[in-house]
Design a protein around this motif. Structure first.
Motif, PDB file in Angstrom:
ATOM      1  N   ILE A  34       0.832  -1.207   0.000  1.00  0.00           N
ATOM      2  CA  ILE A  34       0.000   0.000   0.000  1.00  0.00           C
ATOM      3  C   ILE A  34       0.866   1.257   0.000  1.00  0.00           C
ATOM      4  O   ILE A  34       0.527   2.258  -0.639  1.00  0.00           O
ATOM      5  CB  ILE A  34      -0.973  -0.033   1.191  1.00  0.00           C
ATOM      6  N   SER A  35       1.994   1.211   0.684  1.00  0.00           N
ATOM      7  CA  SER A  35       2.919   2.353   0.638  1.00  0.00           C
ATOM      8  C   SER A  35       3.419   2.585  -0.777  1.00  0.00           C
ATOM      9  O   SER A  35       3.534   3.733  -1.238  1.00  0.00           O
ATOM     10  CB  SER A  35       4.102   2.109   1.580  1.00  0.00           C
ATOM     11  N   ALA A  36       3.702   1.504  -1.485  1.00  0.00           N
ATOM     12  CA  ALA A  36       4.152   1.619  -2.880  1.00  0.00           C
ATOM     13  C   ALA A  36       3.044   2.188  -3.755  1.00  0.00           C
ATOM     14  O   ALA A  36       3.305   2.995  -4.660  1.00  0.00           O
ATOM     15  CB  ALA A  36       4.594   0.254  -3.396  1.00  0.00           C
ATOM     16  N   LEU A  37       1.792   1.774  -3.485  1.00  0.00           N
ATOM     17  CA  LEU A  37       0.652   2.298  -4.236  1.00  0.00           C
ATOM     18  C   LEU A  37       0.506   3.805  -3.997  1.00  0.00           C
ATOM     19  O   LEU A  37       0.295   4.577  -4.943  1.00  0.00           O
ATOM     20  CB  LEU A  37      -0.621   1.560  -3.815  1.00  0.00           C
ATOM     21  N   GLU A  38       0.635   4.221  -2.739  1.00  0.00           N
ATOM     22  CA  GLU A  38       0.541   5.642  -2.408  1.00  0.00           C
ATOM     23  C   GLU A  38       1.658   6.435  -3.091  1.00  0.00           C
ATOM     24  O   GLU A  38       1.432   7.547  -3.585  1.00  0.00           O
ATOM     25  CB  GLU A  38       0.604   5.835  -0.896  1.00  0.00           C
ATOM     26  N   ALA A  39       2.849   5.849  -3.118  1.00  0.00           N
ATOM     27  CA  ALA A  39       3.977   6.527  -3.766  1.00  0.00           C
ATOM     28  C   ALA A  39       3.723   6.688  -5.264  1.00  0.00           C
ATOM     29  O   ALA A  39       4.029   7.727  -5.855  1.00  0.00           O
ATOM     30  CB  ALA A  39       5.258   5.744  -3.524  1.00  0.00           C
ATOM     31  N   THR A  40       3.162   5.650  -5.893  1.00  0.00           N
ATOM     32  CA  THR A  40       2.853   5.709  -7.324  1.00  0.00           C
ATOM     33  C   THR A  40       1.810   6.781  -7.624  1.00  0.00           C
ATOM     34  O   THR A  40       1.922   7.513  -8.610  1.00  0.00           O
ATOM     35  CB  THR A  40       2.348   4.335  -7.821  1.00  0.00           C
ATOM     36  N   LEU A  41       0.807   6.874  -6.764  1.00  0.00           N
ATOM     37  CA  LEU A  41      -0.274   7.837  -6.967  1.00  0.00           C
ATOM     38  C   LEU A  41       0.115   9.250  -6.541  1.00  0.00           C
ATOM     39  O   LEU A  41      -0.502  10.223  -6.965  1.00  0.00           O
ATOM     40  CB  LEU A  41      -1.520   7.405  -6.183  1.00  0.00           C
ATOM     41  N   GLY A  42       1.118   9.330  -5.664  1.00  0.00           N
ATOM     42  CA  GLY A  42       1.486  10.630  -5.116  1.00  0.00           C
ATOM     43  C   GLY A  42       0.439  11.173  -4.170  1.00  0.00           C
ATOM     44  O   GLY A  42       0.313  12.392  -3.997  1.00  0.00           O
ATOM     45  N   GLN A  43      -0.330  10.268  -3.557  1.00  0.00           N
ATOM     46  CA  GLN A  43      -1.400  10.651  -2.638  1.00  0.00           C
ATOM     47  C   GLN A  43      -1.403   9.718  -1.435  1.00  0.00           C
ATOM     48  O   GLN A  43      -1.184   8.502  -1.571  1.00  0.00           O
ATOM     49  CB  GLN A  43      -2.776  10.545  -3.313  1.00  0.00           C
ATOM     50  N   ARG A  44      -1.652  10.301  -0.262  1.00  0.00           N
ATOM     51  CA  ARG A  44      -1.830   9.461   0.918  1.00  0.00           C
ATOM     52  C   ARG A  44      -3.263   8.937   0.930  1.00  0.00           C
ATOM     53  O   ARG A  44      -4.216   9.719   0.840  1.00  0.00           O
ATOM     54  CB  ARG A  44      -1.568  10.282   2.186  1.00  0.00           C
ATOM     55  N   LEU A  45      -3.406   7.630   1.017  1.00  0.00           N
ATOM     56  CA  LEU A  45      -4.722   7.003   0.959  1.00  0.00           C
ATOM     57  C   LEU A  45      -5.278   6.654   2.343  1.00  0.00           C
ATOM     58  O   LEU A  45      -6.498   6.618   2.523  1.00  0.00           O
ATOM     59  CB  LEU A  45      -4.663   5.725   0.108  1.00  0.00           C
ATOM     60  N   LEU A  46      -4.381   6.392   3.277  1.00  0.00           N
ATOM     61  CA  LEU A  46      -4.810   5.918   4.592  1.00  0.00           C
ATOM     62  C   LEU A  46      -4.112   6.699   5.708  1.00  0.00           C
ATOM     63  O   LEU A  46      -2.923   6.999   5.611  1.00  0.00           O
ATOM     64  CB  LEU A  46      -4.499   4.421   4.764  1.00  0.00           C
ATOM     65  N   TYR A  47      -4.880   6.993   6.749  1.00  0.00           N
ATOM     66  CA  TYR A  47      -4.299   7.479   8.000  1.00  0.00           C
ATOM     67  C   TYR A  47      -4.028   6.260   8.869  1.00  0.00           C
ATOM     68  O   TYR A  47      -4.937   5.472   9.163  1.00  0.00           O
ATOM     69  CB  TYR A  47      -5.254   8.411   8.733  1.00  0.00           C
ATOM     70  N   ARG A  48      -2.788   6.079   9.276  1.00  0.00           N
ATOM     71  CA  ARG A  48      -2.413   4.923  10.082  1.00  0.00           C
ATOM     72  C   ARG A  48      -2.314   5.341  11.545  1.00  0.00           C
ATOM     73  O   ARG A  48      -1.575   6.254  11.886  1.00  0.00           O
ATOM     74  CB  ARG A  48      -1.082   4.341   9.610  1.00  0.00           C
ATOM     75  N   HIS A  49      -3.075   4.655  12.396  1.00  0.00           N
ATOM     76  CA  HIS A  49      -3.024   4.884  13.832  1.00  0.00           C
ATOM     77  C   HIS A  49      -2.680   3.576  14.531  1.00  0.00           C
ATOM     78  O   HIS A  49      -2.752   2.493  13.934  1.00  0.00           O
ATOM     79  CB  HIS A  49      -4.372   5.416  14.339  1.00  0.00           C
ATOM     80  N   THR A  50      -2.343   3.661  15.785  1.00  0.00           N
ATOM     81  CA  THR A  50      -1.936   2.467  16.529  1.00  0.00           C
ATOM     82  C   THR A  50      -3.040   1.420  16.543  1.00  0.00           C
ATOM     83  O   THR A  50      -2.789   0.226  16.358  1.00  0.00           O
ATOM     84  CB  THR A  50      -1.567   2.837  17.984  1.00  0.00           C
ATOM     85  N   ARG A  51      -4.283   1.853  16.772  1.00  0.00           N
ATOM     86  CA  ARG A  51      -5.381   0.890  16.924  1.00  0.00           C
ATOM     87  C   ARG A  51      -6.353   0.869  15.751  1.00  0.00           C
ATOM     88  O   ARG A  51      -7.279   0.070  15.735  1.00  0.00           O
ATOM     89  CB  ARG A  51      -6.161   1.204  18.207  1.00  0.00           C
ATOM     90  N   ALA A  52      -6.199   1.760  14.808  1.00  0.00           N
ATOM     91  CA  ALA A  52      -7.178   1.811  13.721  1.00  0.00           C
ATOM     92  C   ALA A  52      -6.555   2.393  12.459  1.00  0.00           C
ATOM     93  O   ALA A  52      -5.493   3.024  12.495  1.00  0.00           O
ATOM     94  CB  ALA A  52      -8.388   2.639  14.141  1.00  0.00           C
ATOM     95  N   VAL A  53      -7.222   2.168  11.360  1.00  0.00           N
ATOM     96  CA  VAL A  53      -6.817   2.704  10.066  1.00  0.00           C
ATOM     97  C   VAL A  53      -8.056   3.345   9.449  1.00  0.00           C
ATOM     98  O   VAL A  53      -9.144   2.774   9.514  1.00  0.00           O
ATOM     99  CB  VAL A  53      -6.300   1.594   9.134  1.00  0.00           C
ATOM    100  N   ARG A  54      -7.914   4.519   8.885  1.00  0.00           N
ATOM    101  CA  ARG A  54      -9.059   5.131   8.209  1.00  0.00           C
ATOM    102  C   ARG A  54      -8.602   5.819   6.926  1.00  0.00           C
ATOM    103  O   ARG A  54      -7.432   6.178   6.768  1.00  0.00           O
ATOM    104  CB  ARG A  54      -9.803   6.106   9.120  1.00  0.00           C
ATOM    105  N   LEU A  55      -9.550   5.976   6.036  1.00  0.00           N
ATOM    106  CA  LEU A  55      -9.268   6.550   4.732  1.00  0.00           C
ATOM    107  C   LEU A  55      -9.090   8.063   4.808  1.00  0.00           C
ATOM    108  O   LEU A  55      -9.782   8.752   5.563  1.00  0.00           O
ATOM    109  CB  LEU A  55     -10.415   6.239   3.771  1.00  0.00           C
ATOM    110  N   THR A  56      -8.165   8.583   4.001  1.00  0.00           N
ATOM    111  CA  THR A  56      -8.087  10.020   3.792  1.00  0.00           C
ATOM    112  C   THR A  56      -9.213  10.413   2.838  1.00  0.00           C
ATOM    113  O   THR A  56      -9.911   9.561   2.271  1.00  0.00           O
ATOM    114  CB  THR A  56      -6.740  10.413   3.181  1.00  0.00           C
TER     115      THR A  56
END
Length: 309
Positions: A34-56
């Motif tokens: 997913i990090s590679a996908l974000e790098a390809t798109l040049g956009q952050r797709l997900l907010y990563r938290h310790t207990r949860a993940v949510r979409l930007t």
């Protein structure tokens, strides 16, 4: 393609760990894709938290489009073989715990014997889920049906029975009217919306009237209450799909059959719901046909109702 599928799954379940388990991959590998996908798109797709993940915000837009695109690709691949090809692929179902255990598991065993190329992923939960968000092909909904854009087909009206074990009735006597339940041990379901009410009416065109059902044992699990009733603990009010086996075997006896019982002031049904585009999928088509043929009309579980054999 794998990165897209991983992204959609992470976004659906809000968890890298769960998505990794679903794809039999290490969580670190999912994160890298997913990090590679974000790098390809040049956009952050997900907010990563310790207990949860949510979409930007960008991730939400991308998720909606990618999910639909993947569905279209899967259906296109499925249809390449033509109309005569054997249905195949993964069929994702969601249902309430008791309904799934009692009725879907036996049905699915027979279904997969007939269609061995179809894999089934059955998720059982009593929590309300968004079928689209969860990626379910078909969801079984018991009771009140919320307004939505999904297609809904009724398996049958939900009918309720009041019943108790022979040992309990021998010990405590047979209630002759709903008001008599005040003197009996009623085993009442208590869920996130509190204690379930018991309602009765003597005729179809009359309104339901609440009955003060109470007792010494409550639970948020219907099958626990059912088992307690079979052991002679008290009286239960449940839908026929839940009690028909116990009634058929004689473990429970129907009572107050001159009254119509309910858990709500309105009557509801058991539905299957699904996005309209799922009907283009062969595996969904054959499952729905198999399901409705198996359940019958009225549903086979209503055979325990008086005078409805």
């Amino acid at each position: 393609m794998l990165a897209l599928r991983l992204f959609v799954r992470v976004a659906s379940v809000n968890s890298f760990t769960q998505a990794a388990a679903d794809f039999d991959l290490p969580a670190s590998s999912v994160s890298r894709h997913i990090s590679a996908l974000e790098a390809t798109l040049g956009q952050r797709l997900l907010y990563r938290h310790t207990r949860a993940v949510r979409l930007t915000e960008a991730g939400e837009r991308y998720y909606q489009q990618v999910r639909e695109a993947l569905l279209q690709l899967d259906m296109a691949a499925e249809q390449v073989g033509g109309e005569t090809a054997e249905p195949q692929g993964t069929l994702r179902l969601n249902a309430a715990v008791a309904l799934g255990r009692l009725h879907l598991v036996p049905l699915l065993v027979e279904f997969q014997q007939r269609y061995p190329k179809i894999e089934v992923e059955l998720t059982l939960t009593d929590a309300f889920i968004d079928p689209v968000q969860e990626g379910a092909d078909i969801t079984f909904r018991v009771g009140r049906l919320e307004d939505s854009s999904l297609v809904a087909r009724s398996l049958g009206e939900q009918r309720f029975m009041v019943c108790a074990a022979p040992a309990y009735l021998k010990r405590q006597g047979l209630p002759q009217a709903p008001d008599d339940l005040e003197h009996h041990n009623c085993l009442v379901y208590k869920g996130i919306r509190g204690m379930r009410q018991w309602y009765f009416r003597s005729a179809k065109n009359s309104p339901f009237r609440v009955c003060q059902a109470k007792g010494s044992f409550r639970s948020n699990n219907a099958e626990c209450l059912l088992e307690a009733a079979i052991m002679g603990e008290g009286i239960v009010l449940f839908p026929t799909w839940l009690v028909h086996q116990a009634l058929s075997s004689g473990a429970l006896i129907p009572i107050l059959t001159d009254w119509e019982a309910s858990e709500d002031l309105d009557t509801h049904a058991v539905h299957v719901i699904y996005p309209e585009n799922r009907m283009r999928s062969a595996k969904v088509k054959v499952f729905l046909e198999f399901l409705f043929n198996h359940i019958g009309q009225p549903p086979y579980w209503d055979s325990c109702l008086p005078n409805e054999h």
